[in-house]
Design a protein around this motif. Structure first.
Motif, PDB file in Angstrom:
ATOM      1  N   GLN A 237      28.822  47.477  60.776  1.00 34.89           N
ATOM      2  CA  GLN A 237      27.662  47.173  59.756  1.00 34.89           C
ATOM      3  C   GLN A 237      28.055  46.312  58.969  1.00 34.89           C
ATOM      4  OE1 GLN A 237      25.537  50.728  58.922  1.00 34.89           O
ATOM      5  NE2 GLN A 237      24.530  49.572  57.240  1.00 34.89           N
ATOM      6  N   ARG A 238      27.542  45.462  58.320  1.00 36.23           N
ATOM      7  CA  ARG A 238      27.754  44.696  56.949  1.00 36.23           C
ATOM      8  C   ARG A 238      26.484  44.273  56.238  1.00 36.23           C
ATOM      9  NH1 ARG A 238      28.421  41.387  61.790  1.00 36.23           N
ATOM     10  NH2 ARG A 238      26.959  39.779  61.749  1.00 36.23           N
ATOM     11  N   GLU A 239      26.796  43.677  55.165  1.00 35.15           N
ATOM     12  CA  GLU A 239      25.593  43.343  54.233  1.00 35.15           C
ATOM     13  C   GLU A 239      25.109  41.924  54.878  1.00 35.15           C
ATOM     14  OE1 GLU A 239      26.646  43.182  50.211  1.00 35.15           O
ATOM     15  OE2 GLU A 239      27.245  45.344  50.112  1.00 35.15           O
ATOM     16  N   VAL A 240      23.566  41.974  54.333  1.00 37.88           N
ATOM     17  CA  VAL A 240      23.097  40.592  54.934  1.00 37.88           C
ATOM     18  C   VAL A 240      22.342  40.400  53.674  1.00 37.88           C
ATOM     19  CG1 VAL A 240      22.482  41.303  57.432  1.00 37.88           C
ATOM     20  CG2 VAL A 240      20.977  42.250  55.544  1.00 37.88           C
TER      21      VAL A 240
ATOM     22  N   PHE B  94      24.679  44.691  65.060  1.00 39.25           N
ATOM     23  CA  PHE B  94      25.430  43.643  64.069  1.00 39.25           C
ATOM     24  C   PHE B  94      26.552  42.937  65.074  1.00 39.25           C
ATOM     25  CE2 PHE B  94      24.108  46.718  61.161  1.00 39.25           C
ATOM     26  CZ  PHE B  94      23.601  46.153  60.003  1.00 39.25           C
ATOM     27  N   GLU B  95      26.216  41.709  65.378  1.00 39.46           N
ATOM     28  CA  GLU B  95      26.857  40.900  66.312  1.00 39.46           C
ATOM     29  C   GLU B  95      27.669  39.923  65.369  1.00 39.46           C
ATOM     30  OE1 GLU B  95      24.347  38.910  69.358  1.00 39.46           O
ATOM     31  OE2 GLU B  95      23.997  41.148  70.157  1.00 39.46           O
ATOM     32  N   PRO B  96      28.843  39.233  66.148  1.00 39.87           N
ATOM     33  CA  PRO B  96      29.830  38.431  65.207  1.00 39.87           C
ATOM     34  C   PRO B  96      28.933  37.241  64.433  1.00 39.87           C
ATOM     35  CG  PRO B  96      30.713  39.127  67.371  1.00 39.87           C
ATOM     36  CD  PRO B  96      29.370  39.585  67.375  1.00 39.87           C
ATOM     37  N   ARG B  97      27.947  36.894  65.050  1.00 38.80           N
ATOM     38  CA  ARG B  97      27.070  35.699  64.497  1.00 38.80           C
ATOM     39  C   ARG B  97      25.592  36.145  64.335  1.00 38.80           C
ATOM     40  NH1 ARG B  97      29.706  30.755  64.641  1.00 38.80           N
ATOM     41  NH2 ARG B  97      31.555  30.602  65.808  1.00 38.80           N
TER      42      ARG B  97
ATOM     43  N   THR C   5      23.830  34.742  61.174  1.00 37.95           N
ATOM     44  CA  THR C   5      24.351  35.061  59.895  1.00 37.95           C
ATOM     45  C   THR C   5      25.331  34.066  59.367  1.00 37.95           C
ATOM     46  OG1 THR C   5      26.240  36.181  61.224  1.00 37.95           O
ATOM     47  CG2 THR C   5      24.550  37.514  60.487  1.00 37.95           C
ATOM     48  N   ASN C   6      25.319  33.017  60.325  1.00 34.95           N
ATOM     49  CA  ASN C   6      26.290  31.630  59.743  1.00 34.95           C
ATOM     50  C   ASN C   6      25.277  30.689  59.504  1.00 34.95           C
ATOM     51  OD1 ASN C   6      25.361  31.565  62.439  1.00 34.95           O
ATOM     52  ND2 ASN C   6      27.109  30.204  63.236  1.00 34.95           N
ATOM     53  N   GLY C   7      23.952  30.928  59.663  1.00 41.26           N
ATOM     54  CA  GLY C   7      22.993  29.770  59.223  1.00 41.26           C
ATOM     55  C   GLY C   7      22.454  29.680  57.772  1.00 41.26           C
ATOM     56  N   PRO C   8      21.990  28.495  57.448  1.00 35.09           N
ATOM     57  CA  PRO C   8      21.560  28.230  56.018  1.00 35.09           C
ATOM     58  C   PRO C   8      20.762  29.403  55.562  1.00 35.09           C
ATOM     59  CG  PRO C   8      20.342  26.545  57.736  1.00 35.09           C
ATOM     60  CD  PRO C   8      21.534  27.418  58.504  1.00 35.09           C
TER      61      PRO C   8
END
Length: 429
Positions: free
Chosen positions: A317-320, A354-357, A415-418
């Protein structure tokens, strides 16, 4: 042809005042006002030439024969009277004025060339009314005709001829240039006025669009809050109605739950309204902004109201971003509300991955007996609001029946998009 009696935003204050006076006197329209101007200039021409011939010229040693002087005064006054045609027939007026200027040149003394007010006024009118090219051609023709006529009538020497040509060119060309400049300035002022009005209309359109978007946002937020809480209260109220005679204690507990849920609903609605007004958390004790961290409470409440609901978390889990955090929570809330309304008693599962990307949320409910997929699931405010939320944060959204006959809603956020790193709007409550 434009009516210069009309006044606009760029009209001088004196002109507006004069226009108002003439209108109150009943002098309206182009021709009546030009007739009034011609009468005024005729009187002024008479006064000026009379003073010139009988007072000014004799003091400078120049004397005119009385008959010739009166004839010059009469011709110049006739020139001024022709100005009543200056705007209804500008070229005809110009030709007639020049035609009368030739006998004036013939009657004038070599040392005192007479030119009335009419040539200046008619040249100004031609420059202000006609296109530049036509005005220049007309003025050039007038200068040539008057110069040739002066040479025929007077038969002057070279220096006198040059003086006549120069005076004619300065008179007509100068007045035409001034008229063209004034007309151009008026067109420029009118263009500025039109553009300012267009800018104001465009700004009003943008404001109305912003108001509409804000209303849609408020409607979506209120729908999410009210649909979730009130649908649960309706379900619980139905259960209390069935238990009130058989099990008063259980009915009392159900009523207490409805009361607490109603208080929570009011708190959430108060928070939504406060955020939409731009004052989040402006009251003491306001509920926190919902997010993925409150999924446990959401699942527990949904499980108490209907069938079992499981929450599954996969990955680290990580913040979004805040806007995505709120949007994903609202999608889960709306999906569980829809499951409770359209598949009451069916088991549901909330999966947060929660996946890497990417971060994905999936809400799946099992079918109810008999197996069916209600038509209401394929449309409505709920699905529209969820789709809008995913578009806002740059996520993908899918919704539809499962192979087992249930219903699935899924949203995947890169999670790596603009959209994840630079949210475009503030997070709604």
């Amino acid at each position: 042809m434009r009516d210069h009696a009309d006044t606009g935003p760029g009209t001088p204050r004196l002109t507006k005042w004069l226009d108002g006076r003439l209108t109150r006197l009943g002098v309206t329209g182009v021709f009546p006002r030009d007739c009034l101007l011609a009468a005024v200039l005729t009187v002024l021409t008479f006064v000026l030439l009379t003073a010139l011939f009988w007072f000014v010229a004799p003091e400078d040693g120049v004397s005119f024969d009385p008959a010739r002087a009166w004839l010059l005064v009469a011709i110049c006054c006739a020139q001024a009277m022709l100005l009543c045609l200056r705007r209804v027939r500008p070229l005809l007026c110009l030709v007639l004025v020049v035609g009368l200027q030739l006998p004036i040149i013939g009657l004038s003394l070599p040392e005192a060339t007479i030119r009335g007010l009419a040539p200046f006024v008619v040249a100004y009118t031609v420059g202000s009314l006609l296109p530049v090219r036509r005005a220049l051609l007309a003025v050039s023709a007038v200068v040539v005709v008057e110069s040739i006529g002066a040479a025929v009538v007077v038969t002057p020497d070279l220096l006198t001829a040059i003086a006549y040509v120069s005076a004619s060119a300065l008179t007509y060309a100068g007045a035409t240039f001034v008229g063209g400049y004034v007309a151009t300035y008026r067109r420029y002022v009118e263009l500025v006025r039109v553009r300012s009005h267009e800018a104001i209309r465009e700004q009003r359109t943008k404001v109305q669009a912003a108001i509409g978007a804000e209303r849609s946002r408020m409607a979506r937020e209120l729908h999410d809050v009210a649909a979730h809480h009130l649908s649960g209260m309706v379900v619980q109220a139905a259960a209390v109605e069935r238990l009130i005679d058989r099990d008063p204690a259980a009915a009392k507990a159900g009523v207490a739950w409805i009361r607490s849920q109603g208080k929570e609903t009011l708190d959430n609605l108060r928070l939504v309204v406060g955020v939409l007004r731009g004052r989040p958390g402006h009251e003491d004790g306001a509920a926190p902004v919902p997010g993925l961290g409150m999924l446990d409470d959401l699942v527990r409440t949904a499980g108490n109201l209907a069938g079992p609901v499981d929450l599954v978390r996969e990955g680290e889990q990580r913040e979004v971003p805040p806007i995505a955090d709120v949007a994903l929570y609202r999608i889960a809330q709306e999906s569980l509300s829809n499951a409770r309304q359209h598949a009451p008693g069916a088991a549901a599962r909330v999966v947060l991955r929660f996946e890497p990307r990417s971060v994905s949320l999936e809400v799946v409910n099992e079918p109810v007996a008999p197996r069916r997929v209600p038509a209401a699931r394929t449309g409505g405010v709920g699905l529209v609001g969820m789709r809008e939320r995913t578009q806002l944060i740059g996520a993908t959204f899918t919704a539809g029946p499962t192979a087992a006959g249930g219903w699935s809603v899924a949203a995947t956020l890169p999670t790596n998009g603009p959209a994840a790193s630079r949210p475009k709007v503030e997070a709604p409550a």
